[in-house]
Scaffold this motif. Structure first.
Motif, mmCIF file in Angstrom:
data_model
loop_
_atom_site.group_PDB
_atom_site.id
_atom_site.type_symbol
_atom_site.label_atom_id
_atom_site.label_comp_id
_atom_site.label_asym_id
_atom_site.label_seq_id
_atom_site.Cartn_x
_atom_site.Cartn_y
_atom_site.Cartn_z
ATOM 1 N N PHE A 131 0.835 -1.205 0.000
ATOM 2 C CA PHE A 131 0.000 0.000 0.000
ATOM 3 C C PHE A 131 0.869 1.253 0.000
ATOM 4 C CE2 PHE A 131 -2.216 -3.399 2.119
ATOM 5 C CZ PHE A 131 -3.535 -3.294 1.723
ATOM 6 N N GLU A 132 0.513 2.223 -0.848
ATOM 7 C CA GLU A 132 1.149 3.538 -0.842
ATOM 8 C C GLU A 132 0.092 4.584 -1.168
ATOM 9 O OE1 GLU A 132 4.425 3.828 -3.506
ATOM 10 O OE2 GLU A 132 5.641 2.337 -2.449
ATOM 11 N N GLY A 133 0.102 5.697 -0.438
ATOM 12 C CA GLY A 133 -0.861 6.744 -0.743
ATOM 13 C C GLY A 133 -0.832 7.865 0.258
ATOM 14 N N THR A 134 -1.856 8.718 0.190
ATOM 15 C CA THR A 134 -1.998 9.843 1.110
ATOM 16 C C THR A 134 -3.447 9.952 1.563
ATOM 17 O OG1 THR A 134 -2.329 11.376 -0.747
ATOM 18 C CG2 THR A 134 -0.084 11.177 0.129
ATOM 19 N N LEU A 135 -3.631 10.394 2.804
ATOM 20 C CA LEU A 135 -4.967 10.666 3.338
ATOM 21 C C LEU A 135 -4.936 12.045 3.969
ATOM 22 C CD1 LEU A 135 -7.854 9.697 3.993
ATOM 23 C CD2 LEU A 135 -6.956 8.805 6.157
ATOM 24 N N ARG A 136 -5.657 12.968 3.351
ATOM 25 C CA ARG A 136 -5.802 14.320 3.881
ATOM 26 C C ARG A 136 -7.274 14.570 4.160
ATOM 27 N NH1 ARG A 136 -1.945 14.995 -0.496
ATOM 28 N NH2 ARG A 136 0.137 15.308 0.411
ATOM 29 N N GLU A 137 -7.584 15.659 4.849
ATOM 30 C CA GLU A 137 -8.966 15.888 5.283
ATOM 31 C C GLU A 137 -9.942 15.951 4.118
ATOM 32 O OE1 GLU A 137 -11.419 18.584 8.521
ATOM 33 O OE2 GLU A 137 -9.432 19.225 7.876
ATOM 34 N N GLU A 138 -9.502 16.406 2.946
ATOM 35 C CA GLU A 138 -10.405 16.523 1.806
ATOM 36 C C GLU A 138 -9.975 15.670 0.615
ATOM 37 O OE1 GLU A 138 -11.038 20.645 0.907
ATOM 38 O OE2 GLU A 138 -12.247 20.963 2.699
ATOM 39 N N GLN A 139 -8.986 14.781 0.790
ATOM 40 C CA GLN A 139 -8.528 13.973 -0.332
ATOM 41 C C GLN A 139 -7.930 12.660 0.172
ATOM 42 O OE1 GLN A 139 -4.881 15.015 -2.811
ATOM 43 N NE2 GLN A 139 -6.516 15.625 -4.221
ATOM 44 N N ALA A 140 -8.268 11.567 -0.509
ATOM 45 C CA ALA A 140 -7.716 10.249 -0.190
ATOM 46 C C ALA A 140 -7.309 9.553 -1.486
ATOM 47 C CB ALA A 140 -8.748 9.403 0.563
ATOM 48 N N ASN A 141 -6.029 9.276 -1.619
ATOM 49 C CA ASN A 141 -5.498 8.580 -2.793
ATOM 50 C C ASN A 141 -4.705 7.362 -2.335
ATOM 51 O OD1 ASN A 141 -6.501 10.548 -4.609
ATOM 52 N ND2 ASN A 141 -4.728 11.850 -4.208
ATOM 53 N N LEU A 142 -4.882 6.257 -3.025
ATOM 54 C CA LEU A 142 -4.214 5.026 -2.621
ATOM 55 C C LEU A 142 -3.919 4.159 -3.829
ATOM 56 C CD1 LEU A 142 -3.357 3.057 -0.263
ATOM 57 C CD2 LEU A 142 -5.637 2.039 -0.504
ATOM 58 N N THR A 143 -2.730 3.554 -3.831
ATOM 59 C CA THR A 143 -2.387 2.531 -4.808
ATOM 60 C C THR A 143 -2.097 1.238 -4.059
ATOM 61 O OG1 THR A 143 -1.452 4.122 -6.366
ATOM 62 C CG2 THR A 143 -0.771 1.840 -6.614
ATOM 63 N N VAL A 144 -2.761 0.167 -4.470
ATOM 64 C CA VAL A 144 -2.568 -1.146 -3.860
ATOM 65 C C VAL A 144 -2.048 -2.090 -4.938
ATOM 66 C CG1 VAL A 144 -3.613 -2.982 -2.495
ATOM 67 C CG2 VAL A 144 -4.604 -0.689 -2.437
ATOM 68 N N GLN A 145 -0.960 -2.771 -4.642
ATOM 69 C CA GLN A 145 -0.435 -3.790 -5.533
ATOM 70 C C GLN A 145 -0.622 -5.143 -4.850
ATOM 71 O OE1 GLN A 145 3.619 -2.376 -6.145
ATOM 72 N NE2 GLN A 145 3.021 -1.458 -8.095
ATOM 73 N N VAL A 146 -1.349 -6.027 -5.529
ATOM 74 C CA VAL A 146 -1.664 -7.337 -4.963
ATOM 75 C C VAL A 146 -1.036 -8.419 -5.832
ATOM 76 C CG1 VAL A 146 -3.492 -8.885 -4.184
ATOM 77 C CG2 VAL A 146 -3.890 -6.401 -4.199
ATOM 78 N N THR A 167 -9.893 9.859 -4.696
ATOM 79 C CA THR A 167 -11.157 10.310 -4.120
ATOM 80 C C THR A 167 -10.974 11.635 -3.380
ATOM 81 O OG1 THR A 167 -10.851 9.142 -2.013
ATOM 82 C CG2 THR A 167 -11.872 7.909 -3.814
ATOM 83 N N SER A 168 -12.095 12.322 -3.179
ATOM 84 C CA SER A 168 -12.064 13.598 -2.457
ATOM 85 C C SER A 168 -13.424 13.866 -1.833
ATOM 86 C CB SER A 168 -11.669 14.738 -3.401
ATOM 87 O OG SER A 168 -12.638 14.885 -4.425
ATOM 88 N N ARG A 169 -13.490 14.922 -1.039
ATOM 89 C CA ARG A 169 -14.747 15.367 -0.436
ATOM 90 C C ARG A 169 -14.613 16.827 -0.062
ATOM 91 N NH1 ARG A 169 -14.593 12.912 5.790
ATOM 92 N NH2 ARG A 169 -12.703 14.043 6.433
ATOM 93 N N GLU A 170 -15.748 17.493 0.145
ATOM 94 C CA GLU A 170 -15.759 18.855 0.666
ATOM 95 C C GLU A 170 -16.198 18.803 2.117
ATOM 96 O OE1 GLU A 170 -18.100 21.457 -1.704
ATOM 97 O OE2 GLU A 170 -16.902 21.158 -3.528
ATOM 98 N N VAL A 171 -15.467 19.477 2.965
ATOM 99 C CA VAL A 171 -15.749 19.459 4.399
ATOM 100 C C VAL A 171 -16.214 20.837 4.834
ATOM 101 C CG1 VAL A 171 -14.786 19.080 6.698
ATOM 102 C CG2 VAL A 171 -14.015 17.676 4.783
ATOM 103 N N SER A 172 -17.318 20.879 5.585
ATOM 104 C CA SER A 172 -17.809 22.150 6.128
ATOM 105 C C SER A 172 -18.327 21.914 7.538
ATOM 106 C CB SER A 172 -18.926 22.711 5.240
ATOM 107 O OG SER A 172 -20.106 21.928 5.371
#
Length: 202
Positions: A131-146, A167-172
């Motif tokens: 697994f490699e990626g980033t998780l931020r409050e408004e964005q989540a990206n991930l690459t999985v190699q199986v 993926t992403s989202r808007e937070v309010s």
């Protein structure tokens, strides 16, 4: 000819204990930062067999932080490829401030989200996963190699899958914290075989 995807889900559990008196301010806790409204976007899966990219799936990707209890929580990565199937990855670990840790002293397998960076290596009898990626409050990206040690559905022994979530989202301040989401029961592929588990549908 349609290629059917076997549901591939990883459900690993690690429950930790919090120290008495350790209170974390809002937005410094993993659940406060990343829980609530799910992240939505795209998911792509590429099957590689005998060195060739011989099939690609494109669909909807979702990421959700669910089942918060004490200092433990679950994070789910869901790829919906319509009639061809879906792939669900579910990990449960402990929360340490804004970080997520799933690891044990007697295993080389781990999954971590530390300082918004996702890393992981998990191995069982059937697959090896990176697994490699980033998780931020408004964005989540991930690459999985199986890498498949054994034939699993549409994946022959020795083949691999590259799975990418963007993926992403808007937070309010007015968000409903995901309270409108419904939970659904799906088959979960775990270390000891197929089980059933809950994932959000929202």
């Amino acid at each position: 000819m349609k290629v059917l995807i076997k549901i591939l889900v990883l459900s690993l559990v690690l429950v930790g204990c919090s120290k008495d008196g350790d209170e974390i301010a809002p937005k410094e806790n993993f659940n406060d930062l990343f829980g609530g409204k799910p992240f939505k976007g795209t998911a792509e899966g590429v099957r590689i067999n005998e060195g060739d990219d011989n099939y690609t799936w494109n669909g909807e990707g979702r990421v959700a932080v669910i089942e918060a209890l004490g200092d433990s929580v679950s994070i789910v990565f869901m790829a919906d490829f319509g009639e061809e199937g879906d792939i669900n990855l579910k990990m449960r670990g402990k929360v340490e401030g804004s970080n997520f840790l799933m690891e044990s002293e007697d295993s080389a397998s781990f999954f971590r989200i530390v300082n918004e960076k996702i890393t992981g290596d998990i191995s069982n009898d059937a697959q090896e996963m990176n697994f490699e990626g980033t998780l931020r409050e408004e964005q989540a990206n991930l690459t999985v190699q199986v890498y498949f040690k054994e034939t699993t559905g549409a994946f022959p022994k020795g083949s691999s899958l590259n799975l990418t979530f963007k993926t992403s989202r808007e937070v309010s301040e007015d968000d409903d914290n995901g309270e409108g989401c419904q939970m659904r029961m799906v088959p979960i592929w775990g270390p000891n075989g197929m089980t059933m588990g809950m994932v959000p549908d929202c």
